[in-house]
Design a protein around this motif. Structure first.
Motif, PDB file in Angstrom:
ATOM      1  N   ILE A 182       0.835  -1.202   0.000  1.00 27.79           N
ATOM      2  CA  ILE A 182       0.000   0.000   0.000  1.00 27.79           C
ATOM      3  C   ILE A 182       0.870   1.253   0.000  1.00 27.79           C
ATOM      4  O   ILE A 182       0.593   2.224  -0.720  1.00 27.79           O
ATOM      5  CB  ILE A 182      -0.941  -0.007   1.220  1.00 27.79           C
ATOM      6  CG1 ILE A 182      -1.960  -1.149   1.095  1.00 27.79           C
ATOM      7  CG2 ILE A 182      -1.667   1.329   1.351  1.00 27.79           C
ATOM      8  CD1 ILE A 182      -2.801  -1.367   2.344  1.00 27.79           C
ATOM      9  N   ASN A 183       1.935   1.215   0.769  1.00 26.00           N
ATOM     10  CA  ASN A 183       2.789   2.394   0.920  1.00 26.00           C
ATOM     11  C   ASN A 183       3.595   2.751  -0.326  1.00 26.00           C
ATOM     12  O   ASN A 183       4.200   3.824  -0.392  1.00 26.00           O
ATOM     13  CB  ASN A 183       3.726   2.209   2.115  1.00 26.00           C
ATOM     14  CG  ASN A 183       3.013   2.369   3.440  1.00 26.00           C
ATOM     15  OD1 ASN A 183       1.999   3.051   3.533  1.00 26.00           O
ATOM     16  ND2 ASN A 183       3.537   1.726   4.472  1.00 26.00           N
ATOM     17  N   LYS A 184       3.587   1.880  -1.325  1.00 26.10           N
ATOM     18  CA  LYS A 184       4.265   2.175  -2.584  1.00 26.10           C
ATOM     19  C   LYS A 184       3.451   3.112  -3.472  1.00 26.10           C
ATOM     20  O   LYS A 184       3.978   3.692  -4.423  1.00 26.10           O
ATOM     21  CB  LYS A 184       4.520   0.875  -3.368  1.00 26.10           C
ATOM     22  CG  LYS A 184       5.527  -0.089  -2.753  1.00 26.10           C
ATOM     23  CD  LYS A 184       5.509  -1.397  -3.550  1.00 26.10           C
ATOM     24  CE  LYS A 184       6.503  -2.419  -3.018  1.00 26.10           C
ATOM     25  NZ  LYS A 184       7.881  -2.110  -3.451  1.00 26.10           N
ATOM     26  N   ALA A 185       2.168   3.281  -3.181  1.00 26.94           N
ATOM     27  CA  ALA A 185       1.250   3.953  -4.096  1.00 26.94           C
ATOM     28  C   ALA A 185       1.579   5.416  -4.337  1.00 26.94           C
ATOM     29  O   ALA A 185       2.173   6.097  -3.494  1.00 26.94           O
ATOM     30  CB  ALA A 185      -0.181   3.828  -3.573  1.00 26.94           C
ATOM     31  N   GLU A 186       1.153   5.900  -5.493  1.00 26.82           N
ATOM     32  CA  GLU A 186       1.298   7.316  -5.842  1.00 26.82           C
ATOM     33  C   GLU A 186       0.394   8.182  -4.979  1.00 26.82           C
ATOM     34  O   GLU A 186       0.794   9.250  -4.519  1.00 26.82           O
ATOM     35  CB  GLU A 186       0.948   7.523  -7.324  1.00 26.82           C
ATOM     36  CG  GLU A 186       1.069   8.949  -7.821  1.00 26.82           C
ATOM     37  CD  GLU A 186       2.501   9.412  -7.960  1.00 26.82           C
ATOM     38  OE1 GLU A 186       2.733  10.626  -7.848  1.00 26.82           O
ATOM     39  OE2 GLU A 186       3.393   8.558  -8.168  1.00 26.82           O
ATOM     40  N   LYS A 187      -0.826   7.705  -4.750  1.00 32.83           N
ATOM     41  CA  LYS A 187      -1.775   8.468  -3.943  1.00 32.83           C
ATOM     42  C   LYS A 187      -2.646   7.499  -3.142  1.00 32.83           C
ATOM     43  O   LYS A 187      -3.175   6.532  -3.691  1.00 32.83           O
ATOM     44  CB  LYS A 187      -2.665   9.352  -4.830  1.00 32.83           C
ATOM     45  CG  LYS A 187      -3.541  10.341  -4.049  1.00 32.83           C
ATOM     46  CD  LYS A 187      -4.455  11.125  -4.980  1.00 32.83           C
ATOM     47  CE  LYS A 187      -3.699  12.054  -5.902  1.00 32.83           C
ATOM     48  NZ  LYS A 187      -3.148  13.228  -5.168  1.00 32.83           N
ATOM     49  N   ILE A 188      -2.762   7.763  -1.840  1.00 35.83           N
ATOM     50  CA  ILE A 188      -3.609   6.957  -0.954  1.00 35.83           C
ATOM     51  C   ILE A 188      -4.660   7.888  -0.372  1.00 35.83           C
ATOM     52  O   ILE A 188      -4.330   8.894   0.261  1.00 35.83           O
ATOM     53  CB  ILE A 188      -2.786   6.315   0.183  1.00 35.83           C
ATOM     54  CG1 ILE A 188      -1.660   5.440  -0.385  1.00 35.83           C
ATOM     55  CG2 ILE A 188      -3.698   5.476   1.093  1.00 35.83           C
ATOM     56  CD1 ILE A 188      -0.647   5.006   0.659  1.00 35.83           C
ATOM     57  N   VAL A 189      -5.917   7.562  -0.600  1.00 35.95           N
ATOM     58  CA  VAL A 189      -7.016   8.392  -0.127  1.00 35.95           C
ATOM     59  C   VAL A 189      -7.832   7.610   0.898  1.00 35.95           C
ATOM     60  O   VAL A 189      -8.357   6.535   0.593  1.00 35.95           O
ATOM     61  CB  VAL A 189      -7.934   8.834  -1.287  1.00 35.95           C
ATOM     62  CG1 VAL A 189      -9.116   9.634  -0.763  1.00 35.95           C
ATOM     63  CG2 VAL A 189      -7.135   9.659  -2.297  1.00 35.95           C
ATOM     64  N   VAL A 190      -7.908   8.133   2.116  1.00 35.74           N
ATOM     65  CA  VAL A 190      -8.644   7.492   3.202  1.00 35.74           C
ATOM     66  C   VAL A 190      -9.931   8.283   3.454  1.00 35.74           C
ATOM     67  O   VAL A 190      -9.889   9.491   3.668  1.00 35.74           O
ATOM     68  CB  VAL A 190      -7.813   7.446   4.502  1.00 35.74           C
ATOM     69  CG1 VAL A 190      -8.589   6.711   5.599  1.00 35.74           C
ATOM     70  CG2 VAL A 190      -6.466   6.778   4.249  1.00 35.74           C
ATOM     71  N   VAL A 191     -11.057   7.579   3.418  1.00 37.92           N
ATOM     72  CA  VAL A 191     -12.353   8.208   3.654  1.00 37.92           C
ATOM     73  C   VAL A 191     -12.877   7.779   5.026  1.00 37.92           C
ATOM     74  O   VAL A 191     -12.926   6.587   5.335  1.00 37.92           O
ATOM     75  CB  VAL A 191     -13.364   7.806   2.559  1.00 37.92           C
ATOM     76  CG1 VAL A 191     -14.751   8.335   2.877  1.00 37.92           C
ATOM     77  CG2 VAL A 191     -12.894   8.312   1.199  1.00 37.92           C
TER      78      VAL A 191
END
Length: 238
Positions: A182-191
């Motif tokens: 998960i931490n490799k991602a370009e953008k992480i959006v938490v709702v």
């Protein structure tokens, strides 16, 4: 970064705009967009907006590749299935090729076997870098995200990109992306929204680092962006 909104409707619009923006940017840059969907009830409004006439034509769905952050190990027609909810609200309403959709469940194999298969699929689509363009996540009242639950051994995983295990309190198997992937991602959006999220959100964002108790604290992008979209109530500003 935390963005605070008045209500869930505003969160849904902001998240949908981010999804579209990320898709357009990735497709323009490299010809495809890789996204991870989340389950539960929180993202349903986002998915319905993406499938609406206002948004769905802004994305070239033939170049979109869909994965999930986690899944309950149940058949795809089960009401508990994250994939079923995603199909009902989004995927059945947009022109995305079926071969671009990678459900986190398969009949006839064990969860552990399919976790290894799912990881290989990710490597095939994303390459060895394993960098998703966008990952959507929810957060439980207990501070969990994906199927990274408090006190579980999966929180210590450092090498696997996908893992599966039996979650005793829920009496079911879960399959999940791990924190390192998960931490490799370009953008992480938490709702996150609502009063039940207030305590966990505070602990995750401003409390002592204790990911065994609040697994969302494990989500720290290597080089990408982490964005919390929350309402005033979850942020404790009611």
């Amino acid at each position: 970064m935390i963005q605070i909104f008045n209500n869930t409707e505003e969160i849904n619009i902001a998240a949908t705009d981010l999804f579209v923006e990320s898709a357009q940017k990735a497709i323009a840059a490299k010809g495809k967009f890789t996204a991870v969907l989340t389950g539960g009830s929180s993202p349903a409004g986002i998915y319905k907006l993406l499938a609406s006439d206002t948004y769905k034509n802004k994305i070239d769905w033939s170049k979109v590749y869909i994965f999930w952050g986690d899944e309950r190990w149940v058949p795809l027609n089960d009401d508990l299935s994250n994939a079923k909810m995603s199909y009902n609200t989004l995927l059945s309403h947009v022109p995305i090729p079926q071969e671009n959709i990678f459900e986190m469940y398969k009949d006839g194999v064990t969860p552990e076997e399919y976790a290894a298969t799912y990881e290989q699929t990710i490597r095939k689509v994303l390459g060895e870098e394993g960098k998703f363009d966008l990952i959507l996540l929810g957060m439980g009242d207990d501070g969990h995200t994906a199927s990274l639950f408090p006190g579980e051994a999966v929180l210590e995983e450092q090498t696997k990109w996908v893992d599966a295990y039996y979650l005793a309190p829920q009496k079911m198997h879960r399959i999940t992306l791990t924190a390192p992937l998960i931490n490799k991602a370009e953008k992480i959006v938490v709702v996150a929204f609502g009063e039940k999220k207030t305590h966990a959100l505070k602990e995750v964002t401003t409390g002592e680092f204790n990911p065994t108790l609040y697994p969302m604290q494990l989500i720290k992008p290597v080089s990408g962006e982490l964005l919390f979209l929350v309402d005033k109530i979850a942020a404790g500003k009611n």
